[in-house]
Design a protein around this motif. Structure first.
Motif, PDB file in Angstrom:
ATOM      1  N   PHE A 622       0.816  -1.210   0.000  1.00  0.00           N
ATOM      2  CA  PHE A 622       0.000   0.000   0.000  1.00  0.00           C
ATOM      3  C   PHE A 622       0.854   1.266   0.000  1.00  0.00           C
ATOM      4  O   PHE A 622       0.800   2.078  -0.924  1.00  0.00           O
ATOM      5  N   PHE A 623       1.678   1.413   1.038  1.00  0.00           N
ATOM      6  CA  PHE A 623       2.448   2.650   1.177  1.00  0.00           C
ATOM      7  C   PHE A 623       3.400   2.874   0.011  1.00  0.00           C
ATOM      8  O   PHE A 623       3.657   4.012  -0.376  1.00  0.00           O
ATOM      9  N   SER A 624       3.952   1.799  -0.548  1.00  0.00           N
ATOM     10  CA  SER A 624       4.900   1.961  -1.648  1.00  0.00           C
ATOM     11  C   SER A 624       4.247   2.578  -2.878  1.00  0.00           C
ATOM     12  O   SER A 624       4.943   3.067  -3.769  1.00  0.00           O
ATOM     13  N   ARG A 625       2.927   2.596  -2.939  1.00  0.00           N
ATOM     14  CA  ARG A 625       2.227   3.130  -4.112  1.00  0.00           C
ATOM     15  C   ARG A 625       1.875   4.611  -3.975  1.00  0.00           C
ATOM     16  O   ARG A 625       1.807   5.312  -4.982  1.00  0.00           O
ATOM     17  N   PHE A 626       1.616   5.049  -2.760  1.00  0.00           N
ATOM     18  CA  PHE A 626       1.114   6.423  -2.660  1.00  0.00           C
ATOM     19  C   PHE A 626       1.754   7.251  -1.550  1.00  0.00           C
ATOM     20  O   PHE A 626       1.560   8.466  -1.506  1.00  0.00           O
ATOM     21  N   TYR A 627       2.528   6.633  -0.675  1.00  0.00           N
ATOM     22  CA  TYR A 627       2.937   7.324   0.543  1.00  0.00           C
ATOM     23  C   TYR A 627       4.448   7.505   0.586  1.00  0.00           C
ATOM     24  O   TYR A 627       5.201   6.565   0.359  1.00  0.00           O
ATOM     25  N   LYS A 628       4.890   8.716   0.896  1.00  0.00           N
ATOM     26  CA  LYS A 628       6.320   9.007   1.016  1.00  0.00           C
ATOM     27  C   LYS A 628       6.787   8.943   2.469  1.00  0.00           C
ATOM     28  O   LYS A 628       7.837   8.390   2.764  1.00  0.00           O
ATOM     29  N   GLY A 629       6.032   9.547   3.367  1.00  0.00           N
ATOM     30  CA  GLY A 629       6.411   9.516   4.776  1.00  0.00           C
ATOM     31  C   GLY A 629       7.675  10.285   5.079  1.00  0.00           C
ATOM     32  O   GLY A 629       8.460   9.888   5.931  1.00  0.00           O
ATOM     33  N   ASP A 630       7.908  11.401   4.377  1.00  0.00           N
ATOM     34  CA  ASP A 630       9.123  12.192   4.579  1.00  0.00           C
ATOM     35  C   ASP A 630       8.848  13.500   5.315  1.00  0.00           C
ATOM     36  O   ASP A 630       9.600  14.462   5.192  1.00  0.00           O
ATOM     37  N   GLY A 631       7.752  13.515   6.079  1.00  0.00           N
ATOM     38  CA  GLY A 631       7.422  14.726   6.821  1.00  0.00           C
ATOM     39  C   GLY A 631       8.256  14.849   8.080  1.00  0.00           C
ATOM     40  O   GLY A 631       8.878  13.898   8.543  1.00  0.00           O
ATOM     41  N   ARG A 632       8.272  16.026   8.659  1.00  0.00           N
ATOM     42  CA  ARG A 632       8.984  16.247   9.921  1.00  0.00           C
ATOM     43  C   ARG A 632       7.970  16.542  11.016  1.00  0.00           C
ATOM     44  O   ARG A 632       6.977  17.235  10.800  1.00  0.00           O
ATOM     45  N   LYS A 633       8.233  16.013  12.174  1.00  0.00           N
ATOM     46  CA  LYS A 633       7.292  16.108  13.286  1.00  0.00           C
ATOM     47  C   LYS A 633       7.207  17.527  13.824  1.00  0.00           C
ATOM     48  O   LYS A 633       8.205  18.237  13.911  1.00  0.00           O
ATOM     49  N   PHE A 634       5.996  17.928  14.185  1.00  0.00           N
ATOM     50  CA  PHE A 634       5.793  19.229  14.828  1.00  0.00           C
ATOM     51  C   PHE A 634       6.306  19.134  16.259  1.00  0.00           C
ATOM     52  O   PHE A 634       5.806  18.354  17.070  1.00  0.00           O
ATOM     53  N   GLU A 635       7.331  19.900  16.552  1.00  0.00           N
ATOM     54  CA  GLU A 635       7.965  19.869  17.871  1.00  0.00           C
ATOM     55  C   GLU A 635       7.972  21.285  18.448  1.00  0.00           C
ATOM     56  O   GLU A 635       8.870  22.080  18.154  1.00  0.00           O
TER      57      GLU A 635
END
Length: 644
Positions: A622-635
């Motif tokens: 699933f994730f390999s098709r649409f999701y990058k996951g390169d965001g940075r956490k709000f700290e």
């Protein structure tokens, strides 16, 4: 969902920086950015060069609080001067105790060394101080290997110039002392050296016999250990009585140090002979509006908000905000990587797909209820996110258990509302008879693949990448091709008429050609210049192999969903084995203990495997098709908990 962010900039006189930080910023959650980096296009700005006066004290306070602070979170009700005095006082008391213990430990080390050196010679019933003062007779304390001791006897019998007094024997060594006249010392020393005699030097610090010396040294070491323990106990008692004030001081200094460090992220500029500060960072929309409204009442402070992230140097951080029911599934998102600000939050999709697929693979009403209740109780009391995920999976396991007609492995207690995984079969053209669960799971898998392609198109459009949305293997071109394949397969398997050859060419060939020409088409749509450095021949060859890889990946990804049905069948088969071992065949009364143990083993072993396999489907299919996951956490620079 992802919280919407605004970029806020606060400008004011430098002497108002502390006031702004304490009165305004500390009551909101803001992720401060380095103003020098955000405003690098300006020429007349400078960074802060002041040293933090609280950092060192805050570090010492944290170390002391870790040892002697209150276990209960202290309220920050101490002013900074009192906190500094308290930590200085405590540190002075600790240093005094350390000096005392260091002196005692040094003396203890010395006495232990003396004791260790002489203890092997307790069988030597001589006055050791007299031996150490012999003048005409040389003595050597030491040890030699057991194997050489027998040889020593021979040498000792043959040579009357030496006497060896054995004192202690272990498995490996013999300890003792030998005496020799001073005139014969070199010769005898050579003999003992050839027998691997290891000499041990004793200090001239013993009185009486070895036994008396050992007893005296043991008493000294015990007394020193008691003194060290007493000093430490007294220190601990004194500081434990101050635990709350130590924790309060530590929290105050840490807070003050962090507030002062705001200056490191600020930029300073001069205008009209006055220095101004500039602070900037990201805030949630609602809080940013509240802060701006509050700052507008201060005539000396100027505040601006920017809603368009494309105009900023820094990337907007990501803060997930989901309902409590699905919030525990954020754990899986964070393990893979937070979505970037332009992506949509897949937590809801993961929560539903993970739970449903787990339930389909682990369908048992009884075991599902155990997971549901056990996971809920564990989450309720311990707040473990994985327990909440387990409880959700248990709910769907119970539903599928009812559909499969399975309760703790018993399949004759309730009727199956849908089918029994090991028995239901379906006749398909060309393929023949196939387990119905496999057919259903592959069909669901194809639907999920199409859904993830839609997600990819949405993300690409949100990131302003129309080429990705239209021409990628997971974009519109891939969606049309794979959707056409799915439609044709479904029509063929259900006995319906397949579209004409011309339609199939349009649905199959055209999308594949578009995928091959993705780069030039994307450049055209996005109004960029495309340069093919490899030439037309290599473009065709490369395109051919890319198409082969694309078709192969579609096929393999689809077959991956067979594992859902395989685990559903294997779970039912494993429980049949448990029933067989329990003697539940042919209507016989089963062995209750075997049934209980068997259910626990299956729940533990297969539950773990199924959980890992479902997570694999999430990440790789699933994730390999649409999701990058390169965001940075709000700290936030200061969380709401720190501002209490």
């Amino acid at each position: 969902m992802i919280e919407k962010m605004k970029f806020i900039s606060v400008i004011g006189p430098k002497d108002q920086l502390d006031t702004v930080t304490r009165q305004y910023l500390c009551r909101y959650e803001i992720q401060l950015e380095n103003a020098m980096g955000e405003l690098k296009h300006l020429n007349n700005i400078t960074p802060n060069a002041e040293l933090n006066p609280y950092r060192e004290a805050a570090g010492r306070a944290a170390e002391i609080a870790a040892l002697y602070g209150s276990k209960v979170t202290a309220v920050r009700d101490m002013d900074v001067d009192t906190a500094m005095e308290r930590i200085t006082e405590v540190q002075s008391r600790i240093q005094k105790a350390d000096r005392e213990t260091d002196a005692l430990e040094k003396e203890l080390k010395k006495e232990r060394g003396l004791l260790d050196a002489v203890s092997p010679y307790q069988e030597l019933h001589f006055d050791i101080s007299r031996i150490l003062h012999f003048k005409e007779v040389r003595f050597r304390f030491g040890r030699l290997p057991v194997g050489y001791y027998e040889r020593l006897k021979t040498y000792a019998y043959d040579d009357a110039c030496t006497i060896f007094e054995k004192c202690k024997e272990t498995e490996d060594y013999v300890w003792g002392v030998y005496f020799v006249p001073a005139a014969e010392a070199k010769k005898v020393d050579a003999i003992y050296a050839s027998l691997h005699f290891e000499r041990i030097h004793l200090e001239d610090a013993y009185e009486g016999t070895v036994d008396e010396a050992c007893r005296e040294l043991k008493e000294k070491t015990d007394a020193l250990e008691q003194q060290i323990t007493a000093v430490r106990a007294e220190l601990a008692k004194e500081l434990n009585g101050m635990s709350e004030s130590i924790s309060a001081a530590s929290k105050t200094l840490a807070y003050e140090s962090k507030l002062f460090d705001v200056r490191k992220l600020a930029a300073f500029t001069k205008a009209k002979n006055e220095t101004f500060f500039i602070l900037c960072g990201w805030m949630e929309n609602k809080e940013a509006d509240l802060l701006k409204k509050e700052l507008e009442e201060d005539p000396d402070i100027f505040c601006t908000l920017e809603e368009n992230p494309d105009r900023r140097v820094s990337i907007p951080p990501t803060r997930l905000k989901n309902p409590k029911l699905i919030k525990p599934f954020e754990m899986f998102i964070q393990m893979y990587g937070l979505p970037n600000y332009q992506e949509f939050d897949p937590t809801l999709f993961v929560a539903l797909s993970y739970s449903i697929i787990f339930g389909a693979m682990f369908g048992d009403a009884g075991q599902g209820l155990v997971l549901l209740i056990g996971g809920y109780l564990l989450y309720h009391f311990k707040k473990i996110n994985l327990a909440a995920v387990l409880s959700s999976c248990g709910f769907f396991s119970t539903i599928f258990g009812l559909l499969y007609g399975s309760v703790f492995g018993f399949e004759d207690w309730i009727p199956a509302l849908w089918l029994r995984p090991t028995e239901a079969m379906t006749n398909l053209p060309v393929i023949g008879t196939l387990n119905t669960v496999f057919v259903v799971t592959i069909t669901i898998g194809m639907g999920l693949i199409l859904l993830t392609m839609i997600f990819h198109m949405i993300n690409s459009l949100r990131e302003k990448k129309p080429g990705e949305a239209l021409f990628d293997t997971n974009g519109l071109a891939g969606f049309v091709f794979y959707g056409a394949v799915v439609a044709v397969i479904m029509l063929f398997m259900t006995g319906h008429t397949i579209p004409a050859a011309g339609v199939l060419v349009v649905m199959f060939v055209v999308p594949l050609l578009v995928i091959v020409c993705k780069e030039p088409l994307s450049a055209l749509v996005e109004k960029k210049k495309y340069q093919d450095e490899n030439g037309p021949v290599m473009f065709v060859v490369q395109g051919f192999f890319e198409l082969f890889e694309v078709c192969l990946s579609y096929f393999s990804n689809t077959l991956s969903f067979v594992r859902i049905g395989a685990f559903a069948v294997s779970h039912a088969a494993m429980m049949q084995v448990v029933m067989m071992l329990a003697g539940a065949e042919n209507g016989q009364a089963p062995n209750v203990i075997v049934v209980i143990v068997g259910n626990l083993v299956v729940m533990g072993m297969e539950g773990l495997i199924v959980g890992i396999q479902v997570l694999r489907l999430q990440y790789y299919e699933f994730f390999s098709r649409f999701y990058k996951g390169d965001g940075r956490k709000f700290e936030p620079y200061l969380s709401k908990e720190e501002n209490i």
